[in-house]
Scaffold this motif. Structure first.
Motif, PDB file in Angstrom:
ATOM      1  N   LEU A   1      13.483  -2.595  -3.184  1.00  0.00           N
ATOM      2  CA  LEU A   1      12.769  -2.106  -2.005  1.00  0.00           C
ATOM      3  C   LEU A   1      11.447  -2.856  -1.946  1.00  0.00           C
ATOM      4  O   LEU A   1      10.472  -2.485  -2.604  1.00  0.00           O
ATOM      5  N   VAL A   2      11.397  -3.914  -1.147  1.00  0.00           N
ATOM      6  CA  VAL A   2      10.253  -4.825  -1.193  1.00  0.00           C
ATOM      7  C   VAL A   2       9.107  -4.394  -0.295  1.00  0.00           C
ATOM      8  O   VAL A   2       7.968  -4.844  -0.484  1.00  0.00           O
ATOM      9  N   ALA A   3       9.382  -3.523   0.697  1.00  0.00           N
ATOM     10  CA  ALA A   3       8.318  -3.134   1.616  1.00  0.00           C
ATOM     11  C   ALA A   3       8.631  -1.786   2.241  1.00  0.00           C
ATOM     12  O   ALA A   3       9.803  -1.462   2.503  1.00  0.00           O
ATOM     13  N   ILE A   4       7.568  -1.012   2.473  1.00  0.00           N
ATOM     14  CA  ILE A   4       7.688   0.278   3.162  1.00  0.00           C
ATOM     15  C   ILE A   4       6.639   0.327   4.263  1.00  0.00           C
ATOM     16  O   ILE A   4       5.469   0.001   4.042  1.00  0.00           O
ATOM     17  N   SER A   5       7.057   0.757   5.445  1.00  0.00           N
ATOM     18  CA  SER A   5       6.122   0.973   6.544  1.00  0.00           C
ATOM     19  C   SER A   5       6.100   2.449   6.913  1.00  0.00           C
ATOM     20  O   SER A   5       7.147   3.109   6.930  1.00  0.00           O
ATOM     21  N   ASN A   6       4.917   2.936   7.199  1.00  0.00           N
ATOM     22  CA  ASN A   6       4.758   4.305   7.684  1.00  0.00           C
ATOM     23  C   ASN A   6       3.485   4.374   8.523  1.00  0.00           C
ATOM     24  O   ASN A   6       2.530   3.633   8.279  1.00  0.00           O
ATOM     25  N   ARG A   7       3.475   5.252   9.521  1.00  0.00           N
ATOM     26  CA  ARG A   7       2.304   5.351  10.393  1.00  0.00           C
ATOM     27  C   ARG A   7       1.057   5.752   9.607  1.00  0.00           C
ATOM     28  O   ARG A   7      -0.044   5.320   9.921  1.00  0.00           O
ATOM     29  N   GLN A   8       1.232   6.604   8.584  1.00  0.00           N
ATOM     30  CA  GLN A   8       0.144   6.883   7.648  1.00  0.00           C
ATOM     31  C   GLN A   8       0.442   6.100   6.370  1.00  0.00           C
ATOM     32  O   GLN A   8       1.389   6.428   5.645  1.00  0.00           O
ATOM     33  N   ILE A   9      -0.363   5.109   6.108  1.00  0.00           N
ATOM     34  CA  ILE A   9      -0.058   4.210   4.994  1.00  0.00           C
ATOM     35  C   ILE A   9      -0.085   4.946   3.660  1.00  0.00           C
ATOM     36  O   ILE A   9       0.562   4.538   2.691  1.00  0.00           O
ATOM     37  N   SER A  10      -0.815   6.057   3.598  1.00  0.00           N
ATOM     38  CA  SER A  10      -0.858   6.840   2.360  1.00  0.00           C
ATOM     39  C   SER A  10       0.527   7.350   1.987  1.00  0.00           C
ATOM     40  O   SER A  10       0.868   7.453   0.793  1.00  0.00           O
ATOM     41  N   ALA A  11       1.339   7.684   2.981  1.00  0.00           N
ATOM     42  CA  ALA A  11       2.694   8.157   2.694  1.00  0.00           C
ATOM     43  C   ALA A  11       3.566   7.048   2.142  1.00  0.00           C
ATOM     44  O   ALA A  11       4.407   7.271   1.256  1.00  0.00           O
ATOM     45  N   ALA A  12       3.387   5.824   2.648  1.00  0.00           N
ATOM     46  CA  ALA A  12       4.129   4.681   2.109  1.00  0.00           C
ATOM     47  C   ALA A  12       3.749   4.435   0.656  1.00  0.00           C
ATOM     48  O   ALA A  12       4.604   4.180  -0.199  1.00  0.00           O
ATOM     49  N   LYS A  13       2.448   4.524   0.360  1.00  0.00           N
ATOM     50  CA  LYS A  13       1.995   4.373  -1.020  1.00  0.00           C
ATOM     51  C   LYS A  13       2.571   5.473  -1.905  1.00  0.00           C
ATOM     52  O   LYS A  13       2.983   5.231  -3.046  1.00  0.00           O
ATOM     53  N   GLN A  14       2.605   6.700  -1.366  1.00  0.00           N
ATOM     54  CA  GLN A  14       3.133   7.830  -2.134  1.00  0.00           C
ATOM     55  C   GLN A  14       4.598   7.624  -2.489  1.00  0.00           C
ATOM     56  O   GLN A  14       5.034   7.944  -3.602  1.00  0.00           O
TER      57      GLN A  14
ATOM     58  N   ALA B   1       7.615 -13.040  -1.546  1.00  0.00           N
ATOM     59  CA  ALA B   1       7.867 -14.271  -2.316  1.00  0.00           C
ATOM     60  C   ALA B   1       7.291 -14.198  -3.720  1.00  0.00           C
ATOM     61  O   ALA B   1       7.836 -14.787  -4.666  1.00  0.00           O
ATOM     62  N   ASN B   2       6.200 -13.442  -3.881  1.00  0.00           N
ATOM     63  CA  ASN B   2       5.543 -13.333  -5.185  1.00  0.00           C
ATOM     64  C   ASN B   2       5.963 -12.082  -5.959  1.00  0.00           C
ATOM     65  O   ASN B   2       5.353 -11.752  -6.978  1.00  0.00           O
ATOM     66  N   GLY B   3       7.003 -11.399  -5.473  1.00  0.00           N
ATOM     67  CA  GLY B   3       7.527 -10.246  -6.189  1.00  0.00           C
ATOM     68  C   GLY B   3       6.640  -9.019  -6.137  1.00  0.00           C
ATOM     69  O   GLY B   3       6.719  -8.161  -7.014  1.00  0.00           O
ATOM     70  N   LYS B   4       5.814  -8.915  -5.095  1.00  0.00           N
ATOM     71  CA  LYS B   4       4.923  -7.769  -4.944  1.00  0.00           C
ATOM     72  C   LYS B   4       5.555  -6.734  -4.005  1.00  0.00           C
ATOM     73  O   LYS B   4       6.294  -7.079  -3.093  1.00  0.00           O
ATOM     74  N   TYR B   5       5.232  -5.472  -4.244  1.00  0.00           N
ATOM     75  CA  TYR B   5       5.671  -4.401  -3.353  1.00  0.00           C
ATOM     76  C   TYR B   5       4.615  -4.210  -2.266  1.00  0.00           C
ATOM     77  O   TYR B   5       3.423  -4.075  -2.558  1.00  0.00           O
ATOM     78  N   ALA B   6       5.047  -4.185  -1.009  1.00  0.00           N
ATOM     79  CA  ALA B   6       4.114  -4.174   0.111  1.00  0.00           C
ATOM     80  C   ALA B   6       4.232  -2.894   0.923  1.00  0.00           C
ATOM     81  O   ALA B   6       5.328  -2.337   1.092  1.00  0.00           O
ATOM     82  N   VAL B   7       3.094  -2.464   1.465  1.00  0.00           N
ATOM     83  CA  VAL B   7       3.067  -1.340   2.400  1.00  0.00           C
ATOM     84  C   VAL B   7       2.267  -1.753   3.627  1.00  0.00           C
ATOM     85  O   VAL B   7       1.354  -2.580   3.541  1.00  0.00           O
ATOM     86  N   THR B   8       2.625  -1.170   4.773  1.00  0.00           N
ATOM     87  CA  THR B   8       1.936  -1.491   6.010  1.00  0.00           C
ATOM     88  C   THR B   8       2.112  -0.357   7.006  1.00  0.00           C
ATOM     89  O   THR B   8       3.079   0.414   6.922  1.00  0.00           O
ATOM     90  N   GLU B   9       1.177  -0.277   7.955  1.00  0.00           N
ATOM     91  CA  GLU B   9       1.313   0.664   9.060  1.00  0.00           C
ATOM     92  C   GLU B   9       2.124   0.075  10.203  1.00  0.00           C
ATOM     93  O   GLU B   9       2.560   0.812  11.089  1.00  0.00           O
TER      94      GLU B   9
END
Length: 437
Positions: free
Chosen positions: A45-58, A82-90
Protein backbone atom coordinates in the motif's frame (compact mmCIF):
# COMPACT_ATOMS: atom_id res chain seq x y z
CA UNK A 1 -9.52 -18.21 -6.05
CA UNK A 2 -6.88 -20.28 -4.31
CA UNK A 3 -4.29 -19.52 -7.01
CA UNK A 4 -4.06 -15.91 -5.82
CA UNK A 5 -1.92 -16.77 -2.79
CA UNK A 6 0.70 -18.49 -4.94
CA UNK A 7 0.71 -15.66 -7.47
CA UNK A 8 1.27 -13.10 -4.72
CA UNK A 9 4.05 -15.22 -3.22
CA UNK A 10 5.73 -15.24 -6.63
CA UNK A 11 5.52 -11.44 -6.82
CA UNK A 12 6.94 -11.17 -3.30
CA UNK A 13 9.84 -13.52 -4.09
CA UNK A 14 10.66 -11.52 -7.22
CA UNK A 15 10.69 -8.27 -5.25
CA UNK A 16 7.94 -6.96 -7.51
CA UNK A 17 4.90 -6.37 -5.31
CA UNK A 18 1.59 -5.03 -6.62
CA UNK A 19 1.57 -1.33 -5.74
CA UNK A 20 -1.76 -0.09 -4.46
CA UNK A 21 -3.18 3.31 -3.62
CA UNK A 22 -6.22 3.73 -1.39
CA UNK A 23 -8.73 6.59 -1.39
CA UNK A 24 -10.63 6.88 1.88
CA UNK A 25 -9.28 6.12 5.34
CA UNK A 26 -12.35 5.61 7.48
CA UNK A 27 -13.26 2.56 9.54
CA UNK A 28 -13.06 0.14 6.60
CA UNK A 29 -10.07 1.83 4.99
CA UNK A 30 -8.03 1.46 8.18
CA UNK A 31 -8.82 -2.23 8.21
CA UNK A 32 -7.73 -2.62 4.59
CA UNK A 33 -4.48 -0.79 5.27
CA UNK A 34 -3.68 -3.05 8.21
CA UNK A 35 -4.50 -6.13 6.15
CA UNK A 36 -2.29 -5.23 3.19
CA UNK A 37 0.65 -4.06 5.28
CA UNK A 38 0.74 -7.02 7.65
CA UNK A 39 -0.93 -9.97 5.93
CA UNK A 40 -0.54 -9.77 2.14
CA UNK A 41 2.94 -10.62 0.84
CA UNK A 42 3.42 -9.47 -2.73
CA UNK A 43 1.38 -6.30 -2.29
CA UNK A 44 2.29 -2.84 -0.99
CA UNK A 45 0.00 0.00 0.00
CA UNK A 46 2.17 2.82 -1.31
CA UNK A 47 -0.19 5.77 -0.83
CA UNK A 48 -3.36 6.78 1.01
CA UNK A 49 -5.52 9.81 0.30
CA UNK A 50 -8.13 11.23 2.63
CA UNK A 51 -9.82 14.63 2.92
CA UNK A 52 -8.42 14.86 6.46
CA UNK A 53 -4.79 13.90 6.12
CA UNK A 54 -4.66 12.93 9.80
CA UNK A 55 -6.93 9.97 9.03
CA UNK A 56 -4.60 8.79 6.26
CA UNK A 57 -1.68 8.98 8.69
CA UNK A 58 -3.73 7.09 11.29
CA UNK A 59 -4.42 4.26 8.83
CA UNK A 60 -0.69 3.77 8.33
CA UNK A 61 0.23 4.16 12.00
CA UNK A 62 -2.39 1.61 13.09
CA UNK A 63 -0.75 -0.79 10.64
CA UNK A 64 2.62 -0.15 12.29
CA UNK A 65 4.08 2.30 9.77
CA UNK A 66 5.39 5.58 11.17
CA UNK A 67 7.76 6.79 8.44
CA UNK A 68 5.20 8.59 6.31
CA UNK A 69 5.75 11.28 3.69
CA UNK A 70 3.17 13.99 3.01
CA UNK A 71 2.95 14.82 -0.71
CA UNK A 72 1.17 17.59 -2.59
CA UNK A 73 2.11 16.99 -6.23
CA UNK A 74 2.26 14.09 -8.64
CA UNK A 75 6.05 14.32 -8.86
CA UNK A 76 6.39 14.21 -5.07
CA UNK A 77 4.16 11.13 -4.95
CA UNK A 78 6.06 9.41 -7.76
CA UNK A 79 9.38 10.15 -6.04
CA UNK A 80 8.07 8.71 -2.77
CA UNK A 81 6.93 5.52 -4.49
CA UNK A 82 10.22 5.18 -6.39
CA UNK A 83 12.16 5.54 -3.14
CA UNK A 84 10.03 3.03 -1.23
CA UNK A 85 8.34 5.64 0.96
CA UNK A 86 4.74 5.51 2.16
CA UNK A 87 2.84 8.63 1.06
CA UNK A 88 -0.26 10.44 2.26
CA UNK A 89 -2.12 13.31 0.64
CA UNK A 90 -5.38 15.23 0.75
CA UNK A 91 -5.57 15.24 -3.06
CA UNK A 92 -7.03 11.93 -4.23
CA UNK A 93 -6.41 12.75 -7.88
CA UNK A 94 -2.66 12.50 -7.31
CA UNK A 95 -3.10 8.77 -6.79
CA UNK A 96 -5.08 8.54 -10.02
CA UNK A 97 -2.37 10.32 -12.03
CA UNK A 98 0.87 9.00 -10.54
CA UNK A 99 3.05 6.40 -12.21
CA UNK A 100 4.02 3.45 -10.07
CA UNK A 101 0.52 2.56 -8.82
CA UNK A 102 -1.02 -0.58 -10.31
CA UNK A 103 -4.50 -0.27 -8.83
CA UNK A 104 -6.67 1.91 -6.62
CA UNK A 105 -9.04 0.89 -3.86
CA UNK A 106 -11.94 3.35 -3.59
CA UNK A 107 -13.42 3.27 -0.07
CA UNK A 108 -15.26 6.57 0.20
CA UNK A 109 -18.91 5.52 0.02
CA UNK A 110 -19.58 8.88 -1.67
CA UNK A 111 -21.34 9.08 -5.03
CA UNK A 112 -20.28 12.47 -6.45
CA UNK A 113 -16.73 12.39 -5.13
CA UNK A 114 -16.41 8.72 -6.02
CA UNK A 115 -17.54 9.42 -9.58
CA UNK A 116 -14.89 12.07 -10.00
CA UNK A 117 -12.16 9.80 -8.66
CA UNK A 118 -13.13 6.73 -10.67
CA UNK A 119 -13.32 8.72 -13.90
CA UNK A 120 -9.92 10.29 -13.21
CA UNK A 121 -8.42 6.87 -12.44
CA UNK A 122 -9.84 5.36 -15.62
CA UNK A 123 -8.51 8.30 -17.65
CA UNK A 124 -5.04 7.41 -16.35
CA UNK A 125 -5.46 3.68 -16.99
CA UNK A 126 -5.67 2.55 -13.37
CA UNK A 127 -7.56 -0.56 -12.28
CA UNK A 128 -10.16 0.39 -9.66
CA UNK A 129 -11.58 -1.81 -6.91
CA UNK A 130 -14.67 -0.20 -5.42
CA UNK A 131 -15.90 -0.72 -1.91
CA UNK A 132 -18.69 1.68 -2.86
CA UNK A 133 -21.97 -0.03 -3.71
CA UNK A 134 -23.69 3.36 -3.63
CA UNK A 135 -21.66 4.58 -6.60
CA UNK A 136 -21.81 1.24 -8.41
CA UNK A 137 -25.57 0.96 -7.96
CA UNK A 138 -26.13 4.46 -9.32
CA UNK A 139 -23.80 4.78 -12.32
CA UNK A 140 -21.77 1.55 -12.34
CA UNK A 141 -22.84 0.51 -15.87
CA UNK A 142 -21.62 3.69 -17.55
CA UNK A 143 -18.42 3.67 -15.49
CA UNK A 144 -17.85 0.13 -16.75
CA UNK A 145 -18.24 1.37 -20.34
CA UNK A 146 -15.46 3.90 -19.75
CA UNK A 147 -13.27 1.29 -18.02
CA UNK A 148 -13.68 -1.17 -20.89
CA UNK A 149 -12.70 1.50 -23.43
CA UNK A 150 -9.58 2.26 -21.38
CA UNK A 151 -8.70 -1.42 -21.02
CA UNK A 152 -8.81 -1.44 -17.22
CA UNK A 153 -10.70 -3.45 -14.63
CA UNK A 154 -13.48 -1.77 -12.65
CA UNK A 155 -14.76 -4.13 -10.00
CA UNK A 156 -16.61 -4.48 -6.75
CA UNK A 157 -14.69 -6.33 -4.05
CA UNK A 158 -14.49 -9.63 -2.24
CA UNK A 159 -15.51 -9.64 1.40
CA UNK A 160 -18.56 -7.41 1.22
CA UNK A 161 -21.79 -9.37 0.74
CA UNK A 162 -22.17 -8.59 -2.99
CA UNK A 163 -18.75 -9.97 -3.82
CA UNK A 164 -19.31 -13.03 -1.63
CA UNK A 165 -22.62 -13.63 -3.40
CA UNK A 166 -20.94 -13.31 -6.77
CA UNK A 167 -18.20 -15.78 -5.86
CA UNK A 168 -20.88 -18.24 -4.73
CA UNK A 169 -22.97 -17.58 -7.85
CA UNK A 170 -19.97 -18.28 -10.08
CA UNK A 171 -19.20 -21.48 -8.17
CA UNK A 172 -22.77 -22.74 -8.44
CA UNK A 173 -22.85 -22.03 -12.18
CA UNK A 174 -19.46 -23.70 -12.62
CA UNK A 175 -20.75 -27.03 -11.29
CA UNK A 176 -23.67 -27.06 -13.72
CA UNK A 177 -26.59 -25.64 -11.75
CA UNK A 178 -28.74 -22.65 -12.73
CA UNK A 179 -28.81 -19.95 -10.03
CA UNK A 180 -32.28 -18.45 -9.59
CA UNK A 181 -31.82 -16.40 -6.44
CA UNK A 182 -28.97 -14.50 -4.82
CA UNK A 183 -29.70 -13.53 -1.24
CA UNK A 184 -28.32 -11.62 1.70
CA UNK A 185 -28.94 -12.50 5.37
CA UNK A 186 -29.73 -9.55 7.65
CA UNK A 187 -30.25 -9.22 11.37
CA UNK A 188 -32.32 -6.03 11.23
CA UNK A 189 -34.42 -4.11 8.73
CA UNK A 190 -36.23 -0.93 9.81
CA UNK A 191 -36.56 1.83 7.19
CA UNK A 192 -37.01 4.52 9.84
CA UNK A 193 -33.68 4.11 11.59
CA UNK A 194 -31.45 7.19 11.57
CA UNK A 195 -28.12 8.40 13.01
CA UNK A 196 -29.74 9.16 16.36
CA UNK A 197 -31.19 5.68 16.82
CA UNK A 198 -27.93 4.05 15.72
CA UNK A 199 -25.53 6.30 17.63
CA UNK A 200 -24.84 3.81 20.42
CA UNK A 201 -24.06 0.92 18.09
CA UNK A 202 -21.85 3.15 15.94
CA UNK A 203 -19.89 4.38 18.95
CA UNK A 204 -19.36 0.84 20.19
CA UNK A 205 -17.73 -0.26 16.94
CA UNK A 206 -15.99 2.98 15.99
CA UNK A 207 -18.19 3.62 12.97
CA UNK A 208 -20.11 6.65 11.72
CA UNK A 209 -23.77 6.79 12.84
CA UNK A 210 -25.10 7.61 9.37
CA UNK A 211 -23.23 4.67 7.88
CA UNK A 212 -24.67 2.31 10.48
CA UNK A 213 -28.12 3.81 9.87
CA UNK A 214 -27.82 3.04 6.15
CA UNK A 215 -27.29 -0.62 7.07
CA UNK A 216 -30.31 -0.66 9.38
CA UNK A 217 -32.75 1.28 7.18
CA UNK A 218 -32.29 -1.03 4.21
CA UNK A 219 -30.53 1.42 1.91
CA UNK A 220 -27.19 -0.35 1.98
CA UNK A 221 -28.62 -3.79 1.30
CA UNK A 222 -30.66 -2.30 -1.55
CA UNK A 223 -27.51 -0.98 -3.20
CA UNK A 224 -25.75 -4.28 -2.56
CA UNK A 225 -28.49 -6.37 -4.12
CA UNK A 226 -28.86 -3.95 -7.02
CA UNK A 227 -25.24 -4.42 -8.05
CA UNK A 228 -25.60 -8.20 -7.71
CA UNK A 229 -28.62 -8.02 -10.02
CA UNK A 230 -26.73 -5.92 -12.54
CA UNK A 231 -23.83 -8.39 -12.51
CA UNK A 232 -25.96 -11.53 -12.86
CA UNK A 233 -28.90 -10.46 -15.02
CA UNK A 234 -31.39 -10.91 -12.20
CA UNK A 235 -34.25 -8.63 -11.11
CA UNK A 236 -36.39 -8.06 -8.02
CA UNK A 237 -39.73 -9.78 -7.45
CA UNK A 238 -41.27 -6.52 -6.23
CA UNK A 239 -40.25 -3.02 -5.11
CA UNK A 240 -38.19 -3.34 -1.94
CA UNK A 241 -37.62 -7.09 -2.54
CA UNK A 242 -39.55 -9.86 -0.80
CA UNK A 243 -37.49 -9.62 2.38
CA UNK A 244 -38.97 -12.48 4.41
CA UNK A 245 -38.63 -12.70 8.18
CA UNK A 246 -37.41 -16.23 8.84
CA UNK A 247 -35.97 -17.66 12.05
CA UNK A 248 -34.79 -21.01 10.71
CA UNK A 249 -31.79 -22.09 8.64
CA UNK A 250 -31.46 -20.65 5.17
CA UNK A 251 -31.63 -24.19 3.72
CA UNK A 252 -35.26 -24.35 4.88
CA UNK A 253 -36.19 -21.26 2.87
CA UNK A 254 -36.21 -23.00 -0.50
CA UNK A 255 -39.90 -23.81 0.02
CA UNK A 256 -40.80 -20.11 0.28
CA UNK A 257 -40.20 -19.39 -3.39
CA UNK A 258 -42.14 -20.25 -6.54
CA UNK A 259 -39.58 -21.80 -8.88
CA UNK A 260 -41.60 -21.01 -11.99
CA UNK A 261 -41.86 -17.35 -10.99
CA UNK A 262 -38.11 -17.24 -10.42
CA UNK A 263 -37.52 -18.71 -13.88
CA UNK A 264 -39.93 -16.26 -15.53
CA UNK A 265 -38.04 -13.33 -13.98
CA UNK A 266 -34.67 -14.78 -14.96
CA UNK A 267 -33.76 -15.09 -11.28
CA UNK A 268 -34.09 -12.55 -8.48
CA UNK A 269 -32.02 -10.88 -5.81
CA UNK A 270 -33.51 -10.81 -2.33
CA UNK A 271 -32.75 -10.75 1.39
CA UNK A 272 -34.00 -12.40 4.56
CA UNK A 273 -34.13 -11.11 8.13
CA UNK A 274 -33.19 -13.40 11.00
CA UNK A 275 -32.19 -16.57 9.17
CA UNK A 276 -29.14 -18.61 10.08
CA UNK A 277 -26.24 -18.63 9.43
CA UNK A 278 -26.10 -14.86 9.67
CA UNK A 279 -24.56 -12.64 8.48
CA UNK A 280 -23.92 -14.75 5.42
CA UNK A 281 -25.23 -14.98 1.87
CA UNK A 282 -27.02 -17.65 -0.12
CA UNK A 283 -27.72 -18.80 -3.66
CA UNK A 284 -30.66 -21.02 -4.60
CA UNK A 285 -30.31 -22.95 -7.84
CA UNK A 286 -31.92 -25.70 -9.90
CA UNK A 287 -30.65 -28.63 -11.95
CA UNK A 288 -32.63 -30.14 -14.83
CA UNK A 289 -30.80 -33.50 -15.00
CA UNK A 290 -32.57 -36.21 -12.90
CA UNK A 291 -29.29 -38.11 -12.60
CA UNK A 292 -27.55 -35.10 -11.10
CA UNK A 293 -30.59 -34.45 -8.89
CA UNK A 294 -30.07 -37.93 -7.46
CA UNK A 295 -26.45 -37.10 -6.64
CA UNK A 296 -27.41 -33.78 -5.08
CA UNK A 297 -29.88 -35.60 -2.83
CA UNK A 298 -27.17 -38.08 -1.87
CA UNK A 299 -24.91 -35.15 -0.97
CA UNK A 300 -27.57 -33.85 1.46
CA UNK A 301 -28.83 -30.95 -0.63
CA UNK A 302 -32.35 -32.39 -0.69
CA UNK A 303 -34.77 -33.32 -3.44
CA UNK A 304 -35.06 -29.87 -5.01
CA UNK A 305 -36.30 -28.29 -7.14
CA UNK A 306 -34.31 -25.52 -5.41
CA UNK A 307 -30.93 -26.38 -3.94
CA UNK A 308 -29.40 -24.17 -1.27
CA UNK A 309 -25.79 -23.00 -1.22
CA UNK A 310 -24.53 -20.52 1.34
CA UNK A 311 -21.45 -18.83 2.74
CA UNK A 312 -21.89 -18.27 6.49
CA UNK A 313 -19.76 -15.13 6.77
CA UNK A 314 -18.45 -12.08 4.96
CA UNK A 315 -15.09 -10.77 6.05
CA UNK A 316 -15.11 -7.33 4.42
CA UNK A 317 -11.65 -5.76 4.54
CA UNK A 318 -9.83 -9.09 4.98
CA UNK A 319 -10.70 -10.07 1.41
CA UNK A 320 -10.41 -6.74 -0.40
CA UNK A 321 -6.69 -7.20 -1.25
CA UNK A 322 -7.58 -10.46 -3.00
CA UNK A 323 -9.85 -8.45 -5.30
CA UNK A 324 -6.90 -6.22 -6.21
CA UNK A 325 -4.78 -9.26 -6.98
CA UNK A 326 -7.49 -10.76 -9.18
CA UNK A 327 -7.70 -7.56 -11.21
CA UNK A 328 -3.97 -6.90 -11.57
CA UNK A 329 -2.68 -10.45 -11.96
CA UNK A 330 -5.53 -12.15 -13.79
CA UNK A 331 -7.68 -9.41 -15.31
CA UNK A 332 -10.61 -10.84 -13.36
CA UNK A 333 -13.30 -8.58 -11.93
CA UNK A 334 -14.98 -9.89 -8.81
CA UNK A 335 -18.17 -8.26 -9.99
CA UNK A 336 -19.17 -5.63 -12.54
CA UNK A 337 -22.33 -4.84 -14.52
CA UNK A 338 -23.11 -7.13 -17.45
CA UNK A 339 -24.48 -4.19 -19.44
CA UNK A 340 -27.12 -1.61 -18.55
CA UNK A 341 -28.84 -1.48 -15.15
CA UNK A 342 -31.50 -4.07 -14.37
CA UNK A 343 -32.16 -2.96 -10.78
CA UNK A 344 -31.85 0.53 -9.33
CA UNK A 345 -32.24 1.97 -5.84
CA UNK A 346 -34.99 4.58 -5.61
CA UNK A 347 -35.41 7.41 -3.12
CA UNK A 348 -38.19 6.96 -0.55
CA UNK A 349 -39.35 9.40 2.11
CA UNK A 350 -38.40 8.31 5.64
CA UNK A 351 -40.58 11.07 7.12
CA UNK A 352 -43.11 13.57 5.79
CA UNK A 353 -41.09 16.02 3.71
CA UNK A 354 -41.90 19.65 2.95
CA UNK A 355 -41.47 21.74 -0.18
CA UNK A 356 -38.31 23.83 -0.09
CA UNK A 357 -36.35 21.37 2.04
CA UNK A 358 -32.99 20.06 0.82
CA UNK A 359 -32.54 16.30 1.05
CA UNK A 360 -29.83 14.99 3.33
CA UNK A 361 -27.56 12.04 2.55
CA UNK A 362 -27.69 8.26 2.63
CA UNK A 363 -28.35 6.93 6.13
CA UNK A 364 -29.58 10.24 7.52
CA UNK A 365 -33.04 11.44 8.53
CA UNK A 366 -35.08 12.15 5.41
CA UNK A 367 -34.90 9.24 2.95
CA UNK A 368 -34.18 5.54 2.54
CA UNK A 369 -33.53 3.44 -0.56
CA UNK A 370 -35.50 0.57 -2.07
CA UNK A 371 -34.67 -1.73 -4.98
CA UNK A 372 -36.82 -1.41 -8.08
CA UNK A 373 -36.49 -2.90 -11.54
CA UNK A 374 -34.81 -0.41 -13.84
CA UNK A 375 -37.48 -0.49 -16.53
CA UNK A 376 -40.01 0.74 -13.98
CA UNK A 377 -37.56 3.36 -12.71
CA UNK A 378 -37.29 4.73 -16.25
CA UNK A 379 -41.01 4.55 -16.97
CA UNK A 380 -41.94 6.38 -13.76
CA UNK A 381 -38.94 8.76 -13.82
CA UNK A 382 -38.01 7.76 -10.26
CA UNK A 383 -35.17 9.52 -8.47
CA UNK A 384 -32.11 7.32 -7.83
CA UNK A 385 -31.15 7.24 -4.16
CA UNK A 386 -27.52 7.85 -5.04
CA UNK A 387 -28.44 11.24 -6.50
CA UNK A 388 -30.88 12.39 -3.80
CA UNK A 389 -28.49 14.24 -1.49
CA UNK A 390 -28.59 17.99 -2.09
CA UNK A 391 -31.81 17.92 -4.13
CA UNK A 392 -34.36 20.62 -3.28
CA UNK A 393 -38.00 19.59 -2.96
CA UNK A 394 -40.57 21.31 -5.19
CA UNK A 395 -43.56 19.89 -3.31
CA UNK A 396 -44.56 18.09 -0.12
CA UNK A 397 -43.84 14.35 -0.04
CA UNK A 398 -45.61 11.91 2.27
CA UNK A 399 -43.74 9.37 4.37
CA UNK A 400 -42.93 6.20 2.38
CA UNK A 401 -43.68 7.91 -0.95
CA UNK A 402 -41.14 7.26 -3.71
CA UNK A 403 -39.69 10.44 -5.19
CA UNK A 404 -39.52 11.29 -8.88
CA UNK A 405 -37.41 13.78 -10.80
CA UNK A 406 -40.53 15.96 -11.05
CA UNK A 407 -40.50 16.31 -7.25
CA UNK A 408 -37.03 17.88 -7.02
CA UNK A 409 -34.50 20.32 -8.36
CA UNK A 410 -31.06 18.82 -8.91
CA UNK A 411 -27.96 20.64 -7.68
CA UNK A 412 -26.03 22.24 -10.50
CA UNK A 413 -22.86 20.93 -12.03
CA UNK A 414 -22.61 17.44 -10.58
CA UNK A 415 -20.67 14.85 -12.54
CA UNK A 416 -22.84 12.04 -11.13
CA UNK A 417 -25.95 13.57 -12.71
CA UNK A 418 -24.18 13.94 -16.05
CA UNK A 419 -23.04 10.31 -15.96
CA UNK A 420 -26.50 9.10 -14.94
CA UNK A 421 -28.03 10.93 -17.90
CA UNK A 422 -25.37 9.47 -20.17
CA UNK A 423 -26.08 6.00 -18.77
CA UNK A 424 -29.81 6.41 -19.45
CA UNK A 425 -29.11 7.40 -23.05
CA UNK A 426 -26.40 4.81 -23.68
CA UNK A 427 -28.58 1.93 -22.46
CA UNK A 428 -31.92 3.27 -23.71
CA UNK A 429 -34.21 0.39 -24.77
CA UNK A 430 -34.61 1.69 -28.32
CA UNK A 431 -30.82 1.87 -28.74
CA UNK A 432 -30.43 -1.68 -27.46
CA UNK A 433 -33.13 -2.93 -29.88
CA UNK A 434 -31.42 -1.21 -32.81
CA UNK A 435 -28.06 -2.68 -31.78
CA UNK A 436 -29.55 -6.18 -31.49
CA UNK A 437 -31.41 -5.84 -34.78
Amino acid sequence: MIIIDRALQTRAAAGNPIKVGMIGAGFMGRGIANQIVNSVPGMELVAISNRQISAAKQAYSEAGIEDIQVVATVSELEDAIANGKYAVTEDAKLLCRAEGIDALIEVTGAVEFGAQIVMEAIAHCKHVIMMNAELDGTIGPILKVYADKAGVILSACDGDQPGVQMNLYRFVKSIGLTPLLCGNIKGLQDPYRNPTTQEGFAKRWGQKPHMVASFADGTKISFEQAIVANATGMKVAKRGMLGYDFNGHVDEMTQLYDVEQLKELGGIVDYVVGAKPGPGVYVFATHDDPKQQHYLNLYKLGEGPLYSFYTPYHLCHFEVPLSVARAVLFGDAVMSPLAGPLVDVVTTAKIDLKAGETLDGIGYYMTYGQCENSDIVQQQNLLPMGLAEGCRLKRDISKDQVLTYEDIELPEGRLCDQLRAEQNTYFAPEKILVAVG
